[in-house]
Design a protein around this motif. Structure first.
Motif, short mmCIF file in Angstrom:
data_model
loop_
_atom_site.label_atom_id
_atom_site.label_comp_id
_atom_site.label_asym_id
_atom_site.label_seq_id
_atom_site.Cartn_x
_atom_site.Cartn_y
_atom_site.Cartn_z
N UNK A 34 0.83 -1.20 0.00
CA UNK A 34 0.00 0.00 0.00
C UNK A 34 0.88 1.25 0.00
N UNK A 35 1.90 1.27 0.83
CA UNK A 35 2.78 2.43 0.94
C UNK A 35 3.52 2.67 -0.38
N UNK A 36 3.98 1.60 -1.03
CA UNK A 36 4.64 1.76 -2.33
C UNK A 36 3.69 2.34 -3.36
N UNK A 37 2.44 1.86 -3.36
CA UNK A 37 1.45 2.39 -4.29
C UNK A 37 1.15 3.86 -3.96
N UNK A 38 1.12 4.19 -2.68
CA UNK A 38 0.91 5.57 -2.25
C UNK A 38 1.99 6.48 -2.86
N UNK A 39 3.24 6.04 -2.81
CA UNK A 39 4.35 6.82 -3.37
C UNK A 39 4.20 6.99 -4.88
N UNK A 40 3.81 5.91 -5.55
CA UNK A 40 3.64 5.95 -7.01
C UNK A 40 2.50 6.90 -7.38
N UNK A 41 1.39 6.82 -6.63
CA UNK A 41 0.24 7.69 -6.91
C UNK A 41 0.63 9.16 -6.73
N UNK A 42 1.42 9.47 -5.71
CA UNK A 42 1.88 10.85 -5.53
C UNK A 42 2.67 11.32 -6.75
N UNK A 43 3.54 10.44 -7.28
CA UNK A 43 4.33 10.80 -8.46
C UNK A 43 3.44 10.97 -9.69
N UNK A 44 2.44 10.10 -9.83
CA UNK A 44 1.51 10.21 -10.96
C UNK A 44 0.76 11.54 -10.91
N UNK A 45 0.27 11.90 -9.73
CA UNK A 45 -0.47 13.15 -9.59
C UNK A 45 0.42 14.34 -9.91
N UNK A 46 1.66 14.30 -9.46
CA UNK A 46 2.59 15.38 -9.75
C UNK A 46 2.85 15.48 -11.25
N UNK A 47 2.98 14.33 -11.91
CA UNK A 47 3.20 14.31 -13.36
C UNK A 47 2.00 14.89 -14.10
N UNK A 48 0.79 14.54 -13.66
CA UNK A 48 -0.41 15.05 -14.31
C UNK A 48 -0.52 16.56 -14.10
N UNK A 49 -0.19 17.04 -12.89
CA UNK A 49 -0.20 18.50 -12.65
C UNK A 49 0.83 19.20 -13.53
N UNK A 50 1.99 18.59 -13.68
CA UNK A 50 3.09 19.20 -14.45
C UNK A 50 2.82 19.14 -15.95
N UNK A 51 2.42 17.98 -16.45
CA UNK A 51 2.30 17.79 -17.90
C UNK A 51 0.87 17.86 -18.44
N UNK A 52 -0.11 17.79 -17.57
CA UNK A 52 -1.50 17.85 -18.02
C UNK A 52 -2.02 16.48 -18.48
N UNK A 53 -3.21 16.51 -19.05
CA UNK A 53 -3.85 15.28 -19.51
C UNK A 53 -3.19 14.72 -20.75
N UNK A 54 -2.55 15.60 -21.51
CA UNK A 54 -1.79 15.18 -22.69
C UNK A 54 -0.59 16.10 -22.84
#
Length: 104
Positions: A34-54
């Motif tokens: 769960x904790x590893x997935x939590x870390x990955x999800x944080x990185x995904x959200x940061x990537x989406x904020x930075x790069x957008x939906x596309x």
């Protein structure tokens, strides 16, 4: 609501398991997952904020094109898996008693 660190999340989950008397190795491994997935999800959200939906990408032929951000599709899959882990651990919000964040 303050963003929690991975350590805070792990400590909280372990405390909840110990309170249930379920601090077995199998459950500890699920908490680690769960904790590893939590870390990955944080990185995904940061990537989406930075790069957008596309974002703009370059094809092998050197042509620029718009590409969907794969994290947009992966994020719900990871959060669903995280919810499944919590369900497997038997941890739900209806079991929460008191706490410092109870009042709005």
């Amino acid at each position: 609501m303050a963003v929690k660190s991975a350590k805070q999340i792990k400590d909280s989950l372990m405390q909840q398991l110990e309170a249930k008397g379920a601090n077995l190795e199998h459950f500890e491994a699920l908490v680690d997952d769960y904790v590893e997935m939590f870390k990955i999800v944080k990185k995904m959200k940061a990537d989406i904020r930075r790069n957008g939906l596309s974002y703009r990408a370059m094809s092998a032929a050197g042509k620029e094109y718009e590409k969907d951000n794969p994290n947009v599709k992966l994020l719900p899959q990871y959060t669903k898996s995280m919810l499944s882990i919590l369900k497997e651990l038997g941890l739900t919000t209806d079991q929460i008693e008191g706490g410092e964040d109870d009042e709005l």
